[in-house]
Design a protein around this motif. Structure first.
Motif, mmCIF file in Angstrom:
data_model
loop_
_atom_site.group_PDB
_atom_site.id
_atom_site.type_symbol
_atom_site.label_atom_id
_atom_site.label_comp_id
_atom_site.label_asym_id
_atom_site.label_seq_id
_atom_site.Cartn_x
_atom_site.Cartn_y
_atom_site.Cartn_z
ATOM 1 N N LYS A 110 0.824 -1.219 0.000
ATOM 2 C CA LYS A 110 0.000 0.000 0.000
ATOM 3 C C LYS A 110 0.852 1.261 0.000
ATOM 4 C CE LYS A 110 -3.856 -2.173 2.316
ATOM 5 N NZ LYS A 110 -4.198 -2.675 3.650
ATOM 6 N N MET A 111 2.147 1.079 -0.093
ATOM 7 C CA MET A 111 3.056 2.220 0.061
ATOM 8 C C MET A 111 3.207 2.993 -1.248
ATOM 9 S SD MET A 111 6.308 2.412 2.308
ATOM 10 C CE MET A 111 5.076 2.544 3.568
ATOM 11 N N SER A 112 3.229 4.311 -1.142
ATOM 12 C CA SER A 112 3.413 5.136 -2.341
ATOM 13 C C SER A 112 4.845 4.985 -2.854
ATOM 14 C CB SER A 112 3.154 6.605 -2.006
ATOM 15 O OG SER A 112 4.160 7.059 -1.107
ATOM 16 N N ASP A 113 5.036 5.272 -4.143
ATOM 17 C CA ASP A 113 6.384 5.173 -4.735
ATOM 18 C C ASP A 113 7.360 6.096 -4.020
ATOM 19 O OD1 ASP A 113 5.699 3.283 -6.525
ATOM 20 O OD2 ASP A 113 5.390 4.652 -8.207
ATOM 21 N N ARG A 114 6.864 7.249 -3.621
ATOM 22 C CA ARG A 114 7.741 8.223 -2.955
ATOM 23 C C ARG A 114 8.264 7.657 -1.628
ATOM 24 N NH1 ARG A 114 7.344 11.980 0.747
ATOM 25 N NH2 ARG A 114 5.204 11.398 1.195
ATOM 26 N N LYS A 115 7.354 7.009 -0.884
ATOM 27 C CA LYS A 115 7.780 6.438 0.408
ATOM 28 C C LYS A 115 8.656 5.201 0.234
ATOM 29 C CE LYS A 115 5.927 6.719 4.781
ATOM 30 N NZ LYS A 115 4.978 6.287 5.804
#
Ligand SMILES: Nc1ncnc2c1ncn2[C@@H]1O[C@H](COP(=O)(O)OP(=O)(O)OP(=O)(O)O)[C@@H](O)[C@H]1O
Ligand SMILES: [Mg+2]
Length: 225
Positions: A75-80
């Motif tokens: 569920k993690m964004s690419d940025r994170k």
């Protein structure tokens, strides 16, 4: 697998990874606690690199649940994800993966510049002294020996003080003395609180890790010594 009394770093449930029709990881479970030193062993081709590439966020195509530092990686964004790769995980590659045309210093500082981490000259000097690469600082990476390259690879992996260090057979091509040296460095990091995952074919080194896991038939088994 053991229940953590400290906080959990890695929690993997029913992990599956296929390459075409070949299933390499089959409903694999794994728990790693903060401060663990885990050695992963297993035959060539059993999927060790595949597994640690997933753990190191270098491979995102898999089925199952992977939680890192309590967060669901699916569920993690690419940025994170990029932030985790840069700041929280230090990856030591078996084949070093240094930039040959750059100096030792430039190689080591690369992740710091990605993470906008300003490293003081004193900190860098201390790191270079610890890894015994101070004399090599301005040498081009391609001119180094295997053991020297591996120590530079470790310096680069830990320059941002990652919470987790993953090392893929870091002693694979080294003699006994250099293997011991690399292992001692990993032990020292671990003593300072860094969680370590070490893939190795070297049983003597694995026995000195806190935990030994064996990858076989797509799953991990804890080995009690
Ligand atoms: N990108 C890929 N495409 C197809 N098959 C792959 C790919 N990467 C790995 N494999 C296959 O997956 C299996 C596991 O490979 P992996 O590299 O994870 O093994 P390993 O345990 O790290 O082996 P070694 O000890 O030799 O490094 C092997 O059969 C390999 O051929
Ligand atoms: Mg491998």
């Amino acid at each position: 697998m053991g229940i953590c009394t400290q906080s959990t770093v890695i929690e993997i449930n029913s992990l599956r990874k296929r390459y075409g029709t070949k299933e390499v990881l089959k409903s694999l479970d794994m728990n790693v606690c903060c401060g663990d030193f885990v050695a992963i062993m297993g035959k060539s081709g059993s999927g060790k690199s595949t597994l640690i590439n997933i753990i190191g966020l270098l491979e995102e195509d898999y089925e199952g649940e992977y939680r890192l530092f309590g967060e669901d990686m699916k569920k993690m964004s690419d940025r994170k994800l990029t932030k985790h790769r840069c700041k929280d995980i230090g990856y030591v590659f078996q084949a070093y993966n240094l930039i040959n045309d750059c100096t030792v210093k430039e190689n080591v500082l690369l992740p710091a510049s990605y993470a906008k981490n300003k490293v003081s000259p004193e900190t860098l000097e201390a790191l270079f002294e610890e890894l015994e690469i101070a004399e090599l600082a301005n040498k081009r990476a391609e001119l180094l020996s295997g053991g020297e390259k591996q120590r530079v690879g470790i310096a680069r992996a830990i320059i941002n003080n990652p919470r987790l260090v993953i090392a893929d057979e870091p002693t694979g091509s080294l003699d006994e003395e250099n293997s011991e040296k690399i292992f001692r460095i990993l032990k020292r990091l671990n003593a300072n609180g860094t969680t370590i995952i070490l893939v190795t074919h070297n049983h003597q080194l694995a026995e000195k890790a806190g935990r030994q896991l064996v990858l076989s038939d797509g799953i991990l088994k804890e080995q009690r010594s």
